[in-house]
Design an enzyme around this catalytic site. Structure first.
Site, PDB file in Angstrom:
ATOM      1  N   ASP A  82       3.117  -8.108   0.353  1.00  0.00           N
ATOM      2  CA  ASP A  82       2.205  -7.374  -0.512  1.00  0.00           C
ATOM      3  C   ASP A  82       3.001  -6.712  -1.629  1.00  0.00           C
ATOM      4  O   ASP A  82       4.235  -6.715  -1.633  1.00  0.00           O
ATOM      5  CB  ASP A  82       1.428  -6.323   0.285  1.00  0.00           C
ATOM      6  CG  ASP A  82       0.156  -5.849  -0.426  1.00  0.00           C
ATOM      7  OD1 ASP A  82      -0.125  -6.320  -1.553  1.00  0.00           O
ATOM      8  OD2 ASP A  82      -0.553  -5.003   0.149  1.00  0.00           O
ATOM      9  N   LYS A  83       2.279  -6.148  -2.571  1.00  0.00           N
ATOM     10  CA  LYS A  83       2.874  -5.456  -3.717  1.00  0.00           C
ATOM     11  C   LYS A  83       2.124  -4.150  -3.935  1.00  0.00           C
ATOM     12  O   LYS A  83       0.916  -4.061  -3.683  1.00  0.00           O
ATOM     13  CB  LYS A  83       2.773  -6.362  -4.958  1.00  0.00           C
ATOM     14  CG  LYS A  83       2.968  -5.673  -6.305  1.00  0.00           C
ATOM     15  CD  LYS A  83       1.628  -5.527  -7.002  1.00  0.00           C
ATOM     16  CE  LYS A  83       1.777  -4.839  -8.362  1.00  0.00           C
ATOM     17  NZ  LYS A  83       0.442  -4.509  -8.920  1.00  0.00           N
ATOM     18  N   HIS A  84       2.840  -3.146  -4.389  1.00  0.00           N
ATOM     19  CA  HIS A  84       2.196  -1.875  -4.740  1.00  0.00           C
ATOM     20  C   HIS A  84       2.713  -1.405  -6.084  1.00  0.00           C
ATOM     21  O   HIS A  84       3.918  -1.461  -6.354  1.00  0.00           O
ATOM     22  CB  HIS A  84       2.491  -0.802  -3.687  1.00  0.00           C
ATOM     23  CG  HIS A  84       1.931   0.545  -4.060  1.00  0.00           C
ATOM     24  ND1 HIS A  84       0.601   0.866  -3.900  1.00  0.00           N
ATOM     25  CD2 HIS A  84       2.517   1.634  -4.623  1.00  0.00           C
ATOM     26  CE1 HIS A  84       0.392   2.100  -4.330  1.00  0.00           C
ATOM     27  NE2 HIS A  84       1.535   2.588  -4.784  1.00  0.00           N
ATOM     28  N   THR A 122      -7.392  -1.527  -9.027  1.00  0.00           N
ATOM     29  CA  THR A 122      -7.612  -2.956  -8.797  1.00  0.00           C
ATOM     30  C   THR A 122      -9.014  -3.223  -8.261  1.00  0.00           C
ATOM     31  O   THR A 122      -9.682  -4.178  -8.678  1.00  0.00           O
ATOM     32  CB  THR A 122      -6.551  -3.500  -7.828  1.00  0.00           C
ATOM     33  OG1 THR A 122      -5.257  -3.351  -8.434  1.00  0.00           O
ATOM     34  CG2 THR A 122      -6.787  -4.964  -7.521  1.00  0.00           C
ATOM     35  N   LYS A 189       0.013   3.357   4.292  1.00  0.00           N
ATOM     36  CA  LYS A 189      -1.098   2.419   4.105  1.00  0.00           C
ATOM     37  C   LYS A 189      -0.599   0.984   4.026  1.00  0.00           C
ATOM     38  O   LYS A 189      -1.203   0.069   4.586  1.00  0.00           O
ATOM     39  CB  LYS A 189      -1.883   2.777   2.840  1.00  0.00           C
ATOM     40  CG  LYS A 189      -2.561   4.129   2.890  1.00  0.00           C
ATOM     41  CD  LYS A 189      -3.463   4.352   1.704  1.00  0.00           C
ATOM     42  CE  LYS A 189      -2.706   4.609   0.413  1.00  0.00           C
ATOM     43  NZ  LYS A 189      -2.101   5.947   0.364  1.00  0.00           N
ATOM     44  N   LYS A 190       0.488   0.769   3.299  1.00  0.00           N
ATOM     45  CA  LYS A 190       1.001  -0.595   3.140  1.00  0.00           C
ATOM     46  C   LYS A 190       1.570  -1.119   4.451  1.00  0.00           C
ATOM     47  O   LYS A 190       1.355  -2.280   4.814  1.00  0.00           O
ATOM     48  CB  LYS A 190       2.072  -0.619   2.038  1.00  0.00           C
ATOM     49  CG  LYS A 190       1.504  -0.495   0.626  1.00  0.00           C
ATOM     50  CD  LYS A 190       0.595  -1.659   0.305  1.00  0.00           C
ATOM     51  CE  LYS A 190       0.005  -1.580  -1.082  1.00  0.00           C
ATOM     52  NZ  LYS A 190      -0.929  -2.716  -1.365  1.00  0.00           N
TER      53      LYS A 190
END
Length: 441
Positions: A82-84, A122, A189-190
Protein backbone atom coordinates in the site's frame (compact mmCIF):
# COMPACT_ATOMS: atom_id res chain seq x y z
CA UNK A 1 1.23 -6.75 37.74
CA UNK A 2 -1.68 -4.29 37.74
CA UNK A 3 -1.30 -1.31 35.40
CA UNK A 4 -3.18 1.78 36.56
CA UNK A 5 -3.80 4.35 33.78
CA UNK A 6 -3.08 7.30 36.07
CA UNK A 7 0.35 5.85 36.86
CA UNK A 8 1.14 5.49 33.15
CA UNK A 9 0.06 9.10 32.57
CA UNK A 10 2.15 10.33 35.49
CA UNK A 11 5.28 8.49 34.31
CA UNK A 12 5.03 9.98 30.83
CA UNK A 13 4.17 13.40 32.27
CA UNK A 14 7.41 13.24 34.25
CA UNK A 15 9.44 12.35 31.16
CA UNK A 16 9.95 8.66 31.90
CA UNK A 17 10.12 5.96 29.21
CA UNK A 18 7.08 3.70 29.15
CA UNK A 19 7.45 -0.03 28.67
CA UNK A 20 5.69 -1.78 25.79
CA UNK A 21 3.47 -3.51 28.38
CA UNK A 22 2.38 -0.20 29.88
CA UNK A 23 1.51 1.24 26.48
CA UNK A 24 -0.26 -1.93 25.38
CA UNK A 25 -2.37 -2.10 28.56
CA UNK A 26 -3.24 1.60 28.37
CA UNK A 27 -4.45 1.42 24.74
CA UNK A 28 -6.25 -1.87 25.34
CA UNK A 29 -8.04 -0.28 28.30
CA UNK A 30 -8.94 2.75 26.18
CA UNK A 31 -10.37 0.50 23.45
CA UNK A 32 -12.38 -1.51 26.00
CA UNK A 33 -13.64 1.43 28.04
CA UNK A 34 -11.61 0.92 31.24
CA UNK A 35 -9.47 3.97 30.39
CA UNK A 36 -11.61 7.10 30.17
CA UNK A 37 -11.56 9.81 27.51
CA UNK A 38 -10.18 12.37 30.00
CA UNK A 39 -7.37 9.93 30.82
CA UNK A 40 -6.65 9.45 27.13
CA UNK A 41 -6.58 13.25 26.69
CA UNK A 42 -4.11 13.53 29.59
CA UNK A 43 -1.97 10.80 28.05
CA UNK A 44 -1.94 12.59 24.68
CA UNK A 45 -0.96 15.86 26.37
CA UNK A 46 1.84 14.13 28.29
CA UNK A 47 3.18 12.62 25.06
CA UNK A 48 2.84 15.98 23.31
CA UNK A 49 5.17 17.65 25.81
CA UNK A 50 7.51 14.75 26.67
CA UNK A 51 7.43 12.86 23.34
CA UNK A 52 8.35 9.19 22.87
CA UNK A 53 11.45 7.34 21.75
CA UNK A 54 11.34 4.92 18.81
CA UNK A 55 10.63 1.85 20.97
CA UNK A 56 7.67 3.62 22.56
CA UNK A 57 6.39 4.70 19.14
CA UNK A 58 6.56 1.12 17.86
CA UNK A 59 4.69 -0.12 20.93
CA UNK A 60 2.02 2.58 20.59
CA UNK A 61 1.57 1.86 16.88
CA UNK A 62 1.25 -1.88 17.43
CA UNK A 63 -1.16 -1.42 20.33
CA UNK A 64 -3.41 0.84 18.26
CA UNK A 65 -3.18 -1.55 15.31
CA UNK A 66 -4.21 -4.43 17.55
CA UNK A 67 -7.17 -2.53 19.04
CA UNK A 68 -9.28 -3.92 16.20
CA UNK A 69 -9.15 -6.40 13.35
CA UNK A 70 -5.92 -6.99 11.43
CA UNK A 71 -6.54 -8.20 7.89
CA UNK A 72 -5.01 -11.50 6.78
CA UNK A 73 -4.06 -11.91 3.12
CA UNK A 74 -2.16 -15.19 3.45
CA UNK A 75 -4.43 -16.75 0.81
CA UNK A 76 -2.95 -14.49 -1.89
CA UNK A 77 -0.05 -15.62 -4.07
CA UNK A 78 1.91 -12.37 -4.02
CA UNK A 79 3.03 -9.52 -1.79
CA UNK A 80 0.50 -7.08 -0.33
CA UNK A 81 1.49 -3.42 -0.72
CA UNK A 82 0.00 0.00 0.00
CA UNK A 83 0.93 3.67 -0.18
CA UNK A 84 0.17 6.61 2.08
CA UNK A 85 0.46 10.33 1.36
CA UNK A 86 0.59 12.95 4.10
CA UNK A 87 -1.73 15.07 1.95
CA UNK A 88 -1.51 17.76 -0.67
CA UNK A 89 -3.34 19.65 -3.40
CA UNK A 90 -3.86 18.03 -6.79
CA UNK A 91 -2.45 14.83 -5.29
CA UNK A 92 -4.32 12.06 -7.11
CA UNK A 93 -1.34 9.68 -7.22
CA UNK A 94 -3.26 6.82 -5.58
CA UNK A 95 -5.64 6.63 -8.53
CA UNK A 96 -2.78 5.68 -10.85
CA UNK A 97 -0.44 3.95 -8.42
CA UNK A 98 -2.83 1.19 -7.30
CA UNK A 99 -3.64 -0.10 -10.82
CA UNK A 100 -0.01 0.21 -11.96
CA UNK A 101 1.14 -1.93 -9.03
CA UNK A 102 -1.70 -4.41 -9.56
CA UNK A 103 -0.63 -4.78 -13.19
CA UNK A 104 2.91 -5.43 -11.91
CA UNK A 105 1.73 -8.44 -9.92
CA UNK A 106 1.33 -7.16 -6.37
CA UNK A 107 -1.89 -6.81 -4.40
CA UNK A 108 -3.03 -3.36 -3.25
CA UNK A 109 -5.82 -3.25 -0.63
CA UNK A 110 -5.71 0.54 -0.37
CA UNK A 111 -7.65 1.92 2.58
CA UNK A 112 -7.92 5.67 2.09
CA UNK A 113 -9.43 8.72 3.72
CA UNK A 114 -11.46 11.80 2.94
CA UNK A 115 -10.31 15.39 2.57
CA UNK A 116 -8.78 17.07 5.60
CA UNK A 117 -8.43 20.85 5.78
CA UNK A 118 -7.05 22.18 2.50
CA UNK A 119 -6.04 18.74 1.20
CA UNK A 120 -8.17 16.53 -1.03
CA UNK A 121 -9.26 13.02 -0.08
CA UNK A 122 -9.00 9.92 -2.26
CA UNK A 123 -12.44 8.67 -1.22
CA UNK A 124 -14.05 11.98 -2.19
CA UNK A 125 -12.59 11.58 -5.67
CA UNK A 126 -14.11 8.11 -6.01
CA UNK A 127 -17.46 9.36 -4.76
CA UNK A 128 -17.67 11.32 -8.02
CA UNK A 129 -18.13 7.99 -9.87
CA UNK A 130 -21.81 6.90 -9.87
CA UNK A 131 -22.30 3.58 -8.09
CA UNK A 132 -18.73 3.18 -6.83
CA UNK A 133 -18.74 1.67 -3.32
CA UNK A 134 -16.14 3.24 -1.05
CA UNK A 135 -17.45 1.12 1.83
CA UNK A 136 -18.16 -2.33 0.37
CA UNK A 137 -18.66 -5.32 2.59
CA UNK A 138 -15.61 -7.40 3.41
CA UNK A 139 -16.47 -10.15 0.91
CA UNK A 140 -16.62 -7.70 -2.02
CA UNK A 141 -13.42 -5.98 -0.87
CA UNK A 142 -11.48 -9.25 -0.61
CA UNK A 143 -12.84 -10.57 -3.92
CA UNK A 144 -11.86 -7.35 -5.72
CA UNK A 145 -8.33 -7.44 -4.33
CA UNK A 146 -7.96 -11.14 -5.17
CA UNK A 147 -9.44 -10.98 -8.68
CA UNK A 148 -8.31 -7.53 -9.89
CA UNK A 149 -5.26 -6.92 -7.74
CA UNK A 150 -6.37 -3.62 -6.21
CA UNK A 151 -9.29 -2.04 -4.40
CA UNK A 152 -9.47 1.52 -3.08
CA UNK A 153 -11.97 1.83 -0.22
CA UNK A 154 -12.50 3.66 3.08
CA UNK A 155 -11.50 2.64 6.59
CA UNK A 156 -13.95 0.29 8.29
CA UNK A 157 -14.97 0.58 11.92
CA UNK A 158 -13.09 -2.65 12.64
CA UNK A 159 -9.62 -1.30 11.73
CA UNK A 160 -7.63 0.49 14.46
CA UNK A 161 -10.71 1.81 16.33
CA UNK A 162 -8.51 3.18 19.14
CA UNK A 163 -6.87 5.53 16.66
CA UNK A 164 -10.16 6.92 15.41
CA UNK A 165 -11.31 7.79 18.95
CA UNK A 166 -7.91 9.03 20.13
CA UNK A 167 -7.58 11.25 17.04
CA UNK A 168 -10.95 12.86 17.80
CA UNK A 169 -9.70 13.57 21.34
CA UNK A 170 -6.42 14.99 20.05
CA UNK A 171 -8.30 17.18 17.58
CA UNK A 172 -10.13 19.02 20.39
CA UNK A 173 -7.25 19.10 22.89
CA UNK A 174 -4.58 20.73 20.65
CA UNK A 175 -2.38 17.61 20.63
CA UNK A 176 -2.45 16.75 16.94
CA UNK A 177 0.97 18.20 16.04
CA UNK A 178 3.27 15.65 17.65
CA UNK A 179 5.50 13.35 15.59
CA UNK A 180 5.02 10.34 17.89
CA UNK A 181 1.22 10.60 17.86
CA UNK A 182 1.10 11.35 14.12
CA UNK A 183 3.32 8.35 13.41
CA UNK A 184 1.16 5.95 15.43
CA UNK A 185 -2.05 7.35 13.94
CA UNK A 186 -0.92 6.97 10.33
CA UNK A 187 0.74 3.59 10.71
CA UNK A 188 -1.80 1.85 12.95
CA UNK A 189 -4.42 2.09 10.21
CA UNK A 190 -2.04 1.01 7.45
CA UNK A 191 -0.55 -1.87 9.43
CA UNK A 192 -4.04 -3.12 10.30
CA UNK A 193 -4.47 -3.74 6.56
CA UNK A 194 -2.06 -6.69 6.83
CA UNK A 195 0.65 -5.32 4.55
CA UNK A 196 3.98 -6.80 3.50
CA UNK A 197 5.31 -3.45 2.27
CA UNK A 198 4.38 0.23 2.46
CA UNK A 199 5.62 3.24 0.52
CA UNK A 200 5.11 6.70 2.00
CA UNK A 201 4.81 10.02 0.18
CA UNK A 202 5.74 12.68 2.73
CA UNK A 203 4.97 16.13 1.35
CA UNK A 204 6.94 19.29 2.05
CA UNK A 205 6.23 22.92 1.15
CA UNK A 206 3.44 25.48 1.13
CA UNK A 207 0.69 22.94 0.51
CA UNK A 208 1.93 20.34 3.01
CA UNK A 209 1.17 19.88 6.69
CA UNK A 210 4.94 19.73 7.21
CA UNK A 211 6.10 23.01 5.68
CA UNK A 212 9.91 22.63 5.88
CA UNK A 213 12.26 19.90 4.63
CA UNK A 214 13.51 19.41 8.20
CA UNK A 215 9.99 18.77 9.53
CA UNK A 216 9.16 16.48 6.62
CA UNK A 217 12.34 14.46 7.05
CA UNK A 218 11.73 14.10 10.78
CA UNK A 219 8.26 12.67 10.10
CA UNK A 220 9.47 10.45 7.24
CA UNK A 221 12.28 8.98 9.33
CA UNK A 222 9.91 8.32 12.22
CA UNK A 223 7.36 6.61 9.95
CA UNK A 224 9.96 4.46 8.19
CA UNK A 225 11.76 3.44 11.38
CA UNK A 226 8.58 2.62 13.29
CA UNK A 227 6.90 0.72 10.44
CA UNK A 228 9.98 -1.40 9.85
CA UNK A 229 10.21 -1.93 13.62
CA UNK A 230 6.63 -3.21 13.51
CA UNK A 231 7.54 -5.73 10.80
CA UNK A 232 6.41 -4.02 7.58
CA UNK A 233 9.06 -3.23 4.97
CA UNK A 234 8.65 0.53 4.51
CA UNK A 235 10.31 3.37 2.65
CA UNK A 236 9.48 7.02 1.98
CA UNK A 237 9.89 9.71 -0.63
CA UNK A 238 9.86 13.36 0.45
CA UNK A 239 8.15 15.21 -2.40
CA UNK A 240 7.51 18.83 -3.23
CA UNK A 241 4.17 20.45 -2.47
CA UNK A 242 5.09 24.05 -3.26
CA UNK A 243 2.66 23.82 -6.17
CA UNK A 244 -0.25 21.50 -6.98
CA UNK A 245 1.01 18.12 -8.15
CA UNK A 246 -1.59 17.68 -10.90
CA UNK A 247 -2.94 20.49 -13.07
CA UNK A 248 -6.36 19.86 -11.51
CA UNK A 249 -7.69 20.33 -7.97
CA UNK A 250 -11.19 19.17 -7.11
CA UNK A 251 -12.70 15.71 -6.91
CA UNK A 252 -14.25 14.92 -10.30
CA UNK A 253 -11.61 17.07 -12.01
CA UNK A 254 -8.81 15.07 -10.41
CA UNK A 255 -10.60 11.87 -11.37
CA UNK A 256 -10.81 13.09 -14.97
CA UNK A 257 -7.12 14.03 -14.80
CA UNK A 258 -6.29 10.51 -13.56
CA UNK A 259 -8.27 8.75 -16.27
CA UNK A 260 -6.62 10.89 -18.95
CA UNK A 261 -3.28 10.04 -17.34
CA UNK A 262 -3.95 6.28 -17.39
CA UNK A 263 -5.31 6.43 -20.93
CA UNK A 264 -2.27 8.36 -22.15
CA UNK A 265 -4.36 11.35 -23.25
CA UNK A 266 -2.53 13.81 -20.99
CA UNK A 267 0.07 13.27 -18.26
CA UNK A 268 1.27 16.12 -16.06
CA UNK A 269 5.05 15.79 -15.96
CA UNK A 270 5.51 16.25 -12.21
CA UNK A 271 2.64 13.89 -11.47
CA UNK A 272 4.15 11.21 -13.73
CA UNK A 273 7.56 11.48 -12.05
CA UNK A 274 6.20 11.15 -8.50
CA UNK A 275 3.79 8.35 -9.40
CA UNK A 276 6.40 6.22 -11.17
CA UNK A 277 9.04 6.78 -8.50
CA UNK A 278 6.62 5.73 -5.77
CA UNK A 279 5.58 2.67 -7.78
CA UNK A 280 9.20 1.67 -8.36
CA UNK A 281 10.06 2.02 -4.67
CA UNK A 282 6.99 -0.04 -3.72
CA UNK A 283 8.02 -2.88 -6.03
CA UNK A 284 11.55 -2.93 -4.59
CA UNK A 285 10.17 -2.98 -1.04
CA UNK A 286 7.85 -5.82 -2.01
CA UNK A 287 10.76 -7.85 -3.35
CA UNK A 288 9.57 -7.81 -6.98
CA UNK A 289 12.76 -6.01 -8.08
CA UNK A 290 16.19 -5.33 -6.63
CA UNK A 291 16.78 -2.26 -8.79
CA UNK A 292 14.72 0.94 -8.72
CA UNK A 293 15.57 1.55 -12.38
CA UNK A 294 14.28 -1.86 -13.44
CA UNK A 295 11.15 -1.44 -11.34
CA UNK A 296 10.45 1.98 -12.81
CA UNK A 297 10.97 0.66 -16.33
CA UNK A 298 8.35 -2.04 -15.73
CA UNK A 299 5.90 0.52 -14.32
CA UNK A 300 6.40 2.83 -17.30
CA UNK A 301 5.66 -0.06 -19.65
CA UNK A 302 2.48 -1.06 -17.79
CA UNK A 303 1.28 2.54 -17.84
CA UNK A 304 2.11 3.19 -21.47
CA UNK A 305 0.71 -0.09 -22.86
CA UNK A 306 -2.71 0.40 -21.21
CA UNK A 307 -2.44 -2.45 -18.68
CA UNK A 308 -2.83 -0.07 -15.73
CA UNK A 309 -5.86 1.64 -17.30
CA UNK A 310 -7.45 -1.78 -17.79
CA UNK A 311 -6.92 -2.63 -14.11
CA UNK A 312 -8.47 0.69 -13.07
CA UNK A 313 -11.56 0.05 -15.18
CA UNK A 314 -11.90 -3.47 -13.78
CA UNK A 315 -11.64 -2.16 -10.21
CA UNK A 316 -14.31 0.50 -10.81
CA UNK A 317 -16.67 -2.13 -12.24
CA UNK A 318 -16.00 -4.62 -9.43
CA UNK A 319 -16.81 -1.99 -6.82
CA UNK A 320 -20.13 -0.99 -8.39
CA UNK A 321 -19.12 1.70 -10.87
CA UNK A 322 -19.85 1.80 -14.61
CA UNK A 323 -18.22 -0.96 -16.66
CA UNK A 324 -17.30 1.57 -19.37
CA UNK A 325 -16.10 4.37 -17.09
CA UNK A 326 -12.67 4.67 -18.71
CA UNK A 327 -14.16 4.93 -22.20
CA UNK A 328 -17.15 7.14 -21.36
CA UNK A 329 -16.22 9.14 -18.27
CA UNK A 330 -17.81 12.28 -19.77
CA UNK A 331 -21.18 10.55 -19.49
CA UNK A 332 -20.66 9.88 -15.77
CA UNK A 333 -18.75 12.87 -14.36
CA UNK A 334 -21.34 15.64 -14.14
CA UNK A 335 -19.86 19.07 -14.97
CA UNK A 336 -20.35 22.19 -12.88
CA UNK A 337 -22.78 24.78 -14.29
CA UNK A 338 -20.17 27.56 -14.38
CA UNK A 339 -16.90 26.95 -16.22
CA UNK A 340 -14.63 29.84 -17.14
CA UNK A 341 -11.05 31.10 -17.05
CA UNK A 342 -9.40 32.79 -14.08
CA UNK A 343 -7.17 35.53 -15.45
CA UNK A 344 -4.28 37.07 -13.51
CA UNK A 345 -4.43 40.77 -12.67
CA UNK A 346 -1.36 41.32 -14.87
CA UNK A 347 0.92 39.36 -17.16
CA UNK A 348 4.03 37.73 -15.74
CA UNK A 349 5.86 34.57 -14.76
CA UNK A 350 4.58 32.41 -11.92
CA UNK A 351 7.37 32.70 -9.35
CA UNK A 352 5.68 31.00 -6.38
CA UNK A 353 2.35 29.48 -5.40
CA UNK A 354 0.71 29.38 -2.00
CA UNK A 355 -0.52 25.84 -2.53
CA UNK A 356 -2.55 25.81 0.64
CA UNK A 357 -4.34 28.86 -0.75
CA UNK A 358 -5.25 26.89 -3.88
CA UNK A 359 -6.65 24.12 -1.72
CA UNK A 360 -8.70 26.56 0.33
CA UNK A 361 -10.07 28.06 -2.90
CA UNK A 362 -11.40 24.59 -3.73
CA UNK A 363 -12.96 24.43 -0.25
CA UNK A 364 -14.57 27.84 -0.90
CA UNK A 365 -16.19 26.36 -4.00
CA UNK A 366 -17.68 23.53 -1.92
CA UNK A 367 -15.12 20.95 -3.06
CA UNK A 368 -13.91 20.42 0.52
CA UNK A 369 -15.29 20.57 4.03
CA UNK A 370 -15.47 23.52 6.40
CA UNK A 371 -17.07 21.19 8.97
CA UNK A 372 -16.71 17.38 9.18
CA UNK A 373 -20.43 16.98 8.43
CA UNK A 374 -20.35 19.09 5.23
CA UNK A 375 -21.33 17.49 1.95
CA UNK A 376 -18.78 17.79 -0.85
CA UNK A 377 -19.63 19.14 -4.30
CA UNK A 378 -17.67 16.76 -6.51
CA UNK A 379 -18.02 18.81 -9.70
CA UNK A 380 -16.26 21.99 -8.55
CA UNK A 381 -12.60 22.97 -8.51
CA UNK A 382 -9.92 24.02 -10.98
CA UNK A 383 -8.21 22.50 -13.97
CA UNK A 384 -5.54 23.77 -16.34
CA UNK A 385 -3.68 25.14 -13.30
CA UNK A 386 -0.48 26.91 -14.24
CA UNK A 387 2.75 25.84 -12.59
CA UNK A 388 5.81 27.65 -11.29
CA UNK A 389 7.91 29.12 -14.12
CA UNK A 390 5.00 29.37 -16.58
CA UNK A 391 3.92 32.60 -18.27
CA UNK A 392 0.44 33.99 -17.67
CA UNK A 393 -1.41 36.90 -19.20
CA UNK A 394 -4.62 37.86 -20.99
CA UNK A 395 -4.38 34.88 -23.34
CA UNK A 396 -2.94 32.38 -20.82
CA UNK A 397 -5.13 32.22 -17.68
CA UNK A 398 -4.01 31.02 -14.27
CA UNK A 399 -6.59 28.23 -14.39
CA UNK A 400 -10.10 27.32 -15.39
CA UNK A 401 -12.69 27.45 -12.62
CA UNK A 402 -15.61 25.02 -12.24
CA UNK A 403 -18.24 26.48 -9.88
CA UNK A 404 -21.79 25.90 -8.69
CA UNK A 405 -22.81 29.57 -8.48
CA UNK A 406 -21.51 33.07 -9.12
CA UNK A 407 -20.88 33.91 -5.47
CA UNK A 408 -18.58 30.95 -4.82
CA UNK A 409 -16.95 31.43 -8.23
CA UNK A 410 -16.01 35.01 -7.41
CA UNK A 411 -14.65 34.14 -3.97
CA UNK A 412 -12.63 31.17 -5.24
CA UNK A 413 -11.22 33.16 -8.17
CA UNK A 414 -10.09 35.87 -5.73
CA UNK A 415 -8.41 33.28 -3.52
CA UNK A 416 -6.70 31.61 -6.46
CA UNK A 417 -5.39 34.92 -7.82
CA UNK A 418 -3.97 35.79 -4.40
CA UNK A 419 -2.28 32.37 -4.17
CA UNK A 420 -0.18 33.07 -7.28
CA UNK A 421 2.92 35.29 -7.04
CA UNK A 422 4.00 36.84 -10.34
CA UNK A 423 6.49 39.35 -8.97
CA UNK A 424 9.46 37.59 -7.35
CA UNK A 425 12.21 35.36 -8.65
CA UNK A 426 11.13 31.89 -9.67
CA UNK A 427 11.44 29.58 -6.64
CA UNK A 428 12.64 26.21 -7.89
CA UNK A 429 12.64 23.29 -5.45
CA UNK A 430 13.44 19.64 -6.19
CA UNK A 431 10.41 17.50 -6.98
CA UNK A 432 11.78 14.60 -4.95
CA UNK A 433 13.78 16.08 -2.08
CA UNK A 434 14.90 12.80 -0.53
CA UNK A 435 14.44 9.04 -0.44
CA UNK A 436 14.48 7.06 2.80
CA UNK A 437 14.66 3.32 2.27
CA UNK A 438 15.40 0.46 4.66
CA UNK A 439 19.05 -0.53 4.99
CA UNK A 440 20.20 -2.53 1.99
CA UNK A 441 17.58 -1.14 -0.44
Amino acid sequence: MVFLPQEVIARKRDGEILSPEEIRHFIRGFAHGTVSHPQAAAFAMAVYFQDMNIEERVALTEAMRDSGKVLDWSDLDGPVVDKHSTGGVGDNVSLMLAPILAAAGVYVPMISGRGLGHTGGTLDKFDSIPGYMTNPDNAVFRKTVRDIGCAIIGQTDELAPADRTLYAIRDVTATVENISLITASILSKKLAAGLDALILDVKTGSGAFMKTPRQSRELAESLVTVANGAGVKTGALITDMNEPLASAAGNALEMRNAVDFLAGVNQDERLREVTLDLCAAALVLAGKHTSLDAARSQCEGLLDNGAAAEKFGQMVKALGGPADFIEKMDAYLTPAPIIRDVVARKAGTVSAINTRGVGMAVVALGGGRRMPTDKVDHAVGFDQLMGIGEQVGPDTPLARIHARDETSAAEAARRLTEAYDLQGEVQSTPLIADRIMPEGQ
